[in-house]
Motif scaffolding. Structure first.
Motif, short mmCIF file in Angstrom:
data_model
loop_
_atom_site.label_atom_id
_atom_site.label_comp_id
_atom_site.label_asym_id
_atom_site.label_seq_id
_atom_site.Cartn_x
_atom_site.Cartn_y
_atom_site.Cartn_z
N ASN A 44 24.95 80.16 -4.37
CA ASN A 44 23.48 80.09 -4.35
C ASN A 44 22.96 79.46 -5.64
OD1 ASN A 44 24.23 82.57 -2.51
ND2 ASN A 44 22.23 81.86 -1.83
N SER B 189 23.54 81.31 -9.01
CA SER B 189 22.15 81.08 -9.37
C SER B 189 22.04 79.95 -10.40
CB SER B 189 21.52 82.37 -9.86
OG SER B 189 20.12 82.25 -9.96
N ASP C 258 19.24 84.44 1.40
CA ASP C 258 18.63 84.31 0.07
C ASP C 258 17.48 83.32 0.14
OD1 ASP C 258 18.07 84.08 -2.66
OD2 ASP C 258 19.62 82.55 -2.94
N TYR D 144 15.53 87.79 -2.89
CA TYR D 144 16.97 87.67 -3.08
C TYR D 144 17.75 88.07 -1.84
CZ TYR D 144 15.63 87.18 -7.95
OH TYR D 144 15.05 86.75 -9.12
N HIS E 179 21.25 86.63 -2.55
CA HIS E 179 21.42 85.73 -3.69
C HIS E 179 22.71 85.99 -4.44
CE1 HIS E 179 19.86 82.88 -6.57
NE2 HIS E 179 19.95 83.74 -7.57
#
Length: 460
Positions: free
Chosen positions: A219, A184, A383, A290, A437
């Protein structure tokens, strides 16, 4: 790179050892001897505590980061060391430990917290440092409240100083291969830290340079004004293409968007395009961004475990209730050598502080890093928060010659995802089929296989 059969890789990657290792730590007071609620011997050496990251004199340190070091279940003397960073910005890497890839997992129930051994921990073949960064996240803190106003640059510098102090405190690991991993917003944390390491040379504390071999980002963001994160002009087109490709919008609406917003979907400022964008956004109400195929489960439900003890997933509309409860138990905080609730306040999954994302784009940084380090960019392909389409686009935009074009990669004779490898020091983009995610949470076996092959320098 070396090649091996899927069967050989699966045997290496999924072997699980319960051997207990004792480290030769220079900080014996950080040893975690037991964990409340876990009624078995800890699977490997576990160390938790604080290290300072400011450059003030030792007696006046004020910024301290909490780390949890989990030794490899295989051979901690020789296995790689991995630094894990959870994104946010401001979310705790204890989520990475207890919900994704650590050796022990917890469920989400607030009424009956369970701890179970993780058969797919990334600690099978590596020792992992889970770092709560920056100060203000999780148990990490500063005695100077101004430090809670921070940014990407300060975070990278503090993470580097943490590593210097970690390898000084644990010198027996300084020569091991070292990797950085995260997901992330750690798509910013990871390469900016690698860039600091790359430029730093020999540390001032007399140790050898950090033995960084590569990094992997899941991701991840690539800047606040490019790719699928932040306010980048590509974020809406990427989201539209992703949602259409996953059956969230009709072909009719998609065609209307192409007409109103242009073939590249980049004329979002026009009135006609803006109106249609609101229509597509309404279609996502109630969708778990997500993982678009997971249900949106109300907060407090036990969503991490099925009857077969397989993880299901943390949803945006739920909460990490079990972890929140567990991290705030007084006996847990004492066991892992962190400050009490009276001293520090409650542990939170994600911090509320003033964070400035001052990295507009890493696209000009990546070529320098690719020249020196092996890099894997991976994406769970369901995601919608940071869609794989954006990561595929920016990795391709760097312009490297393709060595292998979008082929499947396998685990147990099943397609685990797809991979594109470039003729540039093994630079690779990969997807994990059906992962959200947080890929290690949604697809543990596939994520472990990908990680272990990467650190073993084996093709996916």
């Amino acid at each position: 790179m070396m090649m091996m059969s899927t069967a050989q890789a699966a045997t290496i990657l999924l072997a699980f050892s319960a051997t207990f290792f004792v480290a030769r730590s220079a900080i014996p007071e950080h040893l975690v001897s037991s964990l409340p609620g876990f009624d078995k011997p800890l699977p490997s050496g576990q160390y938790s505590g604080y290290l300072p990251v400011d450059t003030a004199p030792a007696s006046k340190h004020y910024r301290f980061l909490h780390y949890w070091f989990s030794e490899s279940l295989n051979d901690p003397k020789t296995d790689p060391i991995v630094l894990w960073l959870t994104g946010g910005p401001g979310c705790s890497s204890m989520a990475g430990y207890f919900l994704e890839l650590g050796p022990i997992l917890t469920n989400a129930s607030t009424s009956d917290v369970q701890l179970l051994a993780n058969p797919y921990t990334w600690c099978q073949n590596a020792s992992v440092i889970f770092l709560e960064s920056p100060a203000g996240v999780g148990f990490s803190y500063s005695t100077n409240k101004n430090d809670y106003n921070t940014n990407d640059t300060r975070t990278a510098e503090d993470n580097y100083q943490f590593l210097l102090n970690f390898f000084e405190a644990y010198p027996e690991y300084a020569k091991n291969d070292f990797y950085i991993a995260g997901e992330s917003y750690a798509g910013i944390y990871v390469p900016t830290l690698a860039d600091v390491i790359n430029k730093a040379g020999t540390p001032s504390n007399g140790l050898a340079p950090i033995n960084l071999k590569g990094f992997l980002v899941g991701n991840g963001c690539v800047g606040n004004k490019v790719g699928g994160c932040g306010v980048s002009p590509q974020s809406i087109p990427i989201a539209i293409k992703f949602l259409f490709g996953h059956g969230i919008m009709s072909e009719k609406l998609y065609d209307q968007l192409l007409e109103a917003c242009g073939p590249s979907l980049n004329k979002t400022a026009t009135t006609a395009c803006s109106k249609l964008i609101h229509s597509y956004m309404n279609l996502t109400n109630g969708i778990n961004v997500y993982n678009i195929y997971e249900p949106c489960i109300p907060s407090g439900d036990d969503i991490f475990w099925t009857t077969s003890n397989q993880m299901v997933g943390y949803t945006e509309c739920g909460s990490p209730g079990g972890l929140l409860t567990y991290m705030n138990e007084a006996e847990v905080r004492e066991a892992i050598h962190v400050k009490s609730e009276a001293e520090l306040g409650k542990w939170e999954f994600c911090a509320s502080f003033n964070y400035t994302g001052n990295t507009d784009s890493l696209l000009d940084v990546y070529p320098h890093l690719i020249e020196k380090y092996r890099i894997l960019i991976y994406s769970g392909d369901v995601d919608a928060c940071v869609p794989y389409i954006g990561s595929e686009e920016w990795t391709s935009s760097l312009g490297y010659k393709v060595k292998e074009e979008w082929r499947p990669w396998m685990l147990d004779d099943q397609i685990a995802g797809y991979v594109t490898e470039y003729d540039a020091n093994g630079f690779t983009f990969a997807t994990i089929k059906g992962a959200g995610h947080q890929a290690p949470l949604y697809k543990p076996p596939q994520s472990l296989a990908m990680f272990a092959r990467f650190i073993a320098n084996v093709d996916l």
